[in-house]
Design an enzyme around this catalytic site. Structure first.
Site, PDB file in Angstrom:
ATOM      1  N   ARG A 155     103.790   3.587  34.445  1.00  0.00           N
ATOM      2  CA  ARG A 155     105.045   2.952  34.983  1.00  0.00           C
ATOM      3  C   ARG A 155     105.426   3.636  36.130  1.00  0.00           C
ATOM      4  NH1 ARG A 155     108.865   0.162  30.572  1.00  0.00           N
ATOM      5  NH2 ARG A 155     109.391  -1.608  31.591  1.00  0.00           N
ATOM      6  N   GLU A 176     109.306  -1.306  36.976  1.00  0.00           N
ATOM      7  CA  GLU A 176     109.028   0.374  36.875  1.00  0.00           C
ATOM      8  C   GLU A 176     110.359   0.982  37.381  1.00  0.00           C
ATOM      9  OE1 GLU A 176     104.296   0.585  38.405  1.00  0.00           O
ATOM     10  OE2 GLU A 176     106.124  -0.478  39.464  1.00  0.00           O
TER      11      GLU A 176
END
Ligand code: MCN
Ligand code: CUN
Length: 793
Positions: free
Chosen positions: A368, A738
């Site tokens: 991420r 993210e």
């Protein structure tokens, strides 16, 4: 009879995730759910040692076990020139070890058998004679004089340096430092961590002798890239390869790289002419697949007394493990590290970056992140707080003072990126208001008098999300863009396919919302498919939160093409010229007589039954979209914490997140993304890391050692939003998947460091385990470097 956009599940509708109805009922279709006739099972034998020469591999006992069909070794692969494969970062990686093993858990041999248990037993019957070699587990050891060369397989590799790279204006930065009133410094380590999706990696390769076609069901975030890679490496023609990525049980970046298990299962299926399934176990996943982070950062900030940042110097030492297999598509060696400080108006900066090989699993740069962005933003926000502390300035004030202002866009960042929109100050003010900033500062002072340690941490950042544009991004020369294909059937129902691939982000829900917004077809009437290279248009997959910025834009564009054709059909049906009709959601009408019109569904029917002369039948199209720039969402994260001075345990009192990801397609899904991202940010700050002992044994290879926060540990998060539309995206959306993981960690760490203010502690490296906080507090010094190996196990 205007269509209500929210009712039909268009832009901004909090539409429930359609995929969840199968996920939460256990009806998903994951790789391991697939069973093919005659299917065999593969298991991997992994190296117990981190660095050793292989003297011999004896598989005779394994081959003698009933039910064993094939044992594959490095030697066998080498005879077919397949023992090594290219990585996505122009390095090579061993598929199965031949000369040496270079990290604990490296793939040494594979057994294919009638069932997975036989295969596992047979792996244990393989006798490997190793000669142990000295082990390197960090950049200091890797670059020490006389360090053993890990990659002695490479012709011109005489040390352990992967790259030495620099970017920015060195001389200009030197001048800024010479003119500074104050220079603030900080050193950090961002520990190695792992995305650890619940579903591990796996594949089923099925080579069909009758048709010579290879079908591979596999856990991949980027099926078309895999197809291209298989075509190049295995020399199978691309049209004879079908990659299917079915439902994925999370990816978080773990399913971007190409792993040896995939490759060997393909080879085994070709050799045996039967389907071969490989499903990795949890330890295999944690020990050998794409980790994230593991980077040492050193930074300096040149400051004026009033808090103005004049320049920044950064140096990074990144640990890439035994093979440089970063799955990052930028042209830059250290990903997007140099997008650091993009939200601040800083005239000049310089970054030097060195990457090294160590005896650890190769990196994926994944978790991420947008390719080192997580580290860049952590570093940036820790630096800004240290600078505020050094100058005796308020941490909100130093940000206000240095932010790029709303009307200063487009803005060239100190390293040359172009940011195009944002309201940074507004996000910060909303966050401060929500957390009750001024009140908390007073509360903190009061608490101090009673020996209680309260702290507040801010983290603000803009993150480049998108990958492409094709000017700056490619994978092995393949340009970064994405695609969508839309088929509107005669009854007005539709099938949409994109080149992206959801791993849990909800594309089946949100893409249909974009079609609803563009065409007025209810989202429930649009089915979304991704992940099958035989049917999906070519695309680069899902990572770097690129789906909305790139594939999502393509969904808009293809819908607009459909609308343009439908307009011609509508003119025909209404017996007027195209210029005489107007569009409102779901319907074309006569400008002169708005009550006369035709719906998009009527146009669809006519596309198959009543066309203007000379028009091609049908209502379908595709679009390839190459965005003009990255999208630049903004996040402001603020944590308040209390540290227990007796134990070093810290609790989160409150957490506020203000995210600006432009126009939100589905606000509920966006909030879910932010919540999930913050849980991971908290994990990183609080508990999550993988470390290695001096022999290269991986500590963190199971869920006893590698901690995932459950709902019990995870604090509550209060979410707020600001919407600054992306100026170049067709619907003004920016990526968001993210942001919270990237921006979140620094808020927690800054808060704990703030709570320790006055003790002389400037830094505690993540994770902020109680013993590290306690040590810092009681001994009044920084606790830095790689987290200690657990000795309580
Ligand atoms: N969205 C929206 N409005 C916006 C932006 C996004 O409604 N302005 C929606 C999108 O339509 C999509 C979701 O939010 O449904 C995430 O979109 P986007 O930011 O484009 O990110 P991607 O779809 O490209 O997802 C990738 C990103 C990455 S890189 C990682 S890692 C990650 C993440 O998403 N892995 C995840 N979130 C995850 N969530 C789940 N459940 N599982 C993972 O493995
Ligand atoms: Cu880097 S993890 Mo996501 O980009 O797949």
């Amino acid at each position: 009879m205007t269509v209500d956009e929210v009712k039909i599940g268009g832009l901004g509708a909090k539409r429930r995730r359609v995929e969840d109805s199968r996920f939460i009922r256990g009806m998903g279709n994951y790789v391991d759910d697939i069973t093919l006739p005659g299917m065999l099972h593969m298991e991997i034998l992994r190296s117990p040692l981190a660095h050793a020469r292989i003297k011999s591999v004896d598989a005779s006992a394994a081959l003698a076990i009933p039910g064993v069909q094939l044992v594959l070794t490095g030697e066998l692969l080498a005879s077919r020139n397949l023992a090594w494969m290219p990585t996505l970062s122009y390095d090579t990686q061993a598929v199965l070890a031949t000369d040496k093993v270079r990290f604990q858990g490296q793939e040494v041999a594979c057994v294919v058998a009638d069932d997975p248990y036989i295969a596992k037993d047979a792996c244990e019957a393989i006798v490997v004679d190793y000669e142990a070699l000295p082990v390197i587990v960090n950049p200091t050891q890797a670059t020490a004089n006389g360090a053993p060369v890990i990659r002695d397989d490479k012709e011109n590799q005489h040390d352990n340096v992967v790259f030495d790279w620099e970017v920015g204006d060195k001389d200009g930065t030197d001048r800024a430092f010479a003119a500074a009133d104050v220079v603030s410094e900080l050193e950090l380590h961002y520990p190695r961590s792992h995305p650890s999706p619940i579903e591990t990696c796996g594949s089923i390769a099925d080579f069909d002798r009758a048709t010579s076609k290879l079908t591979v069901y596999m856990t991949t975030q980027a099926p078309h890239i895999i197809r291209a890679a298989v075509a190049m490496v295995a020399e199978i023609p691309e049209h004879m390869i079908r990659i299917v990525s079915p439902d994925l049980g999370g990816g978080f970046g773990n399913k971007v790289p190409i792993y040896p298990g995939y490759v060997v299962s393909i080879l085994a299926s070709i050799l045996l002419e039967r389907p071969v399934k490989w499903i990795e176990d949890k330890t295999g996943n944690l020990i050998s697949t794409g980790f994230g982070r593991d980077i040492y950062l050193r930074g300096q900030m040149a400051l004026r007394n009033d808090g103005k940042i004049l320049g920044v110097r950064m140096h990074t030492d990144s640990d890439h493990g035994a093979f440089f297999s970063d799955a990052q598509p930028s042209k830059f060696k250290i990903g997007l590290m140099h997008a650091a400080f993009a939200c601040y108006d800083i005239p000049v900066a310089h970054l030097t970056a060195r990457g090294v090989y160590t005896n650890k699993a190769p990196g994926g740069v994944a978790y991420r992140c947008s390719f080192r962005i997580t580290e860049a933003m952590f570093f940036q926000e820790r630096m800004v707080q240290a600078a505020a502390d050094d100058l005796g300035l308020d941490q909100a004030e130093i940000r206000r003072l240095n932010f790029v202002k709303d009307d200063d866009f487009p803005h060239r960042t100190p390293f040359g990126f172009l940011t195009d929109s944002g309201q940074y100050g507004k996000c910060l003010e909303i966050g401060l208001e929500a957390i009750g900033y001024e009140d908390f500062l007073k509360q903190k002072e009061e608490a101090r008098k009673n020996g209680r340690l309260l702290g507040i941490g801010i983290s603000t950042m803009t993150e480049p999300l998108g990958a492409g544009n094709s000017r700056e991004y490619d994978i092995l020369g393949i340009k970064m863009f994405d695609s969508a294909e839309l088929r509107v059937h005669m009854t007005g129902k539709a099938l949409l396919r994109t080149g992206a691939k959801s791993q849990g982000q909800g594309h089946e829900t949100t893409w249909a919302q974009i079609v609803a917004h563009e065409l007025g077809i209810p989202a429930d009437d649009v089915v979304v498919e991704e992940g099958d290279t035989d049917t999906a248009p070519f695309g680069m997959g899902t990572y770097a939160s690129r789906s909305t910025p790139v594939a999502g834009a393509a969904v808009s564009m293809v819908s607009r093409k459909i609308r343009a054709k439908a307009r011609k059909i509508a003119a025909h049906l209404l017996e007027v010229s195209e210029e005489d009709i107007e569009w409102e959601l779901g319907r074309f009408y006569l400008r002169s007589s708005p009550d006369s019109g035709v719906t998009i569904q009527e146009c669809a029917m006519a596309a198959y039954s009543n066309l203007p002369d000379g028009m091609e039948p049908g209502l379908e199209n595709n679009a390839y979209y190459d965005p003009p720039n990255l999208t630049w969402p903004f996040g402001c994260y603020i944590a308040t914490v209390e540290v227990d001075p007796l134990t070093g345990v810290w609790d989160v009192l409150n957490f506020v997140a203000v995210d600006d990801c432009g126009v939100r397609i589905n606000p509920m899904i966006v909030e879910g993304q932010i919540m999930g991202g913050l849980a991971e940010a908290y994990a990183m700050a609080n508990m999550q890391f993988i470390t290695f002992d001096s022999e290269g044994n991986c500590v963190g290879s199971n869920y006893m050692d590698y901690l995932l926060p459950t709902a019990w540990e995870t604090p509550g998060f209060e979410l707020h939003e600001v919407v600054t539309p992306c100026p170049h995206h067709p619907i003004g959306a920016k990526g968001v998947g993210e942001c919270a993981t990237v921006g979140g960690p620094a808020a927690f760490v800054n808060a704990v460091i703030d709570a320790l203010k006055g003790t002389g502690v400037r830094n505690i490296d993540m994770p902020l385990l109680p013993d590290r906080v306690y040590e810092a507090l009681t001994e009044g010094h920084d606790v830095s470097g790689s987290p200690p190996v657990r000795t309580d196990l």
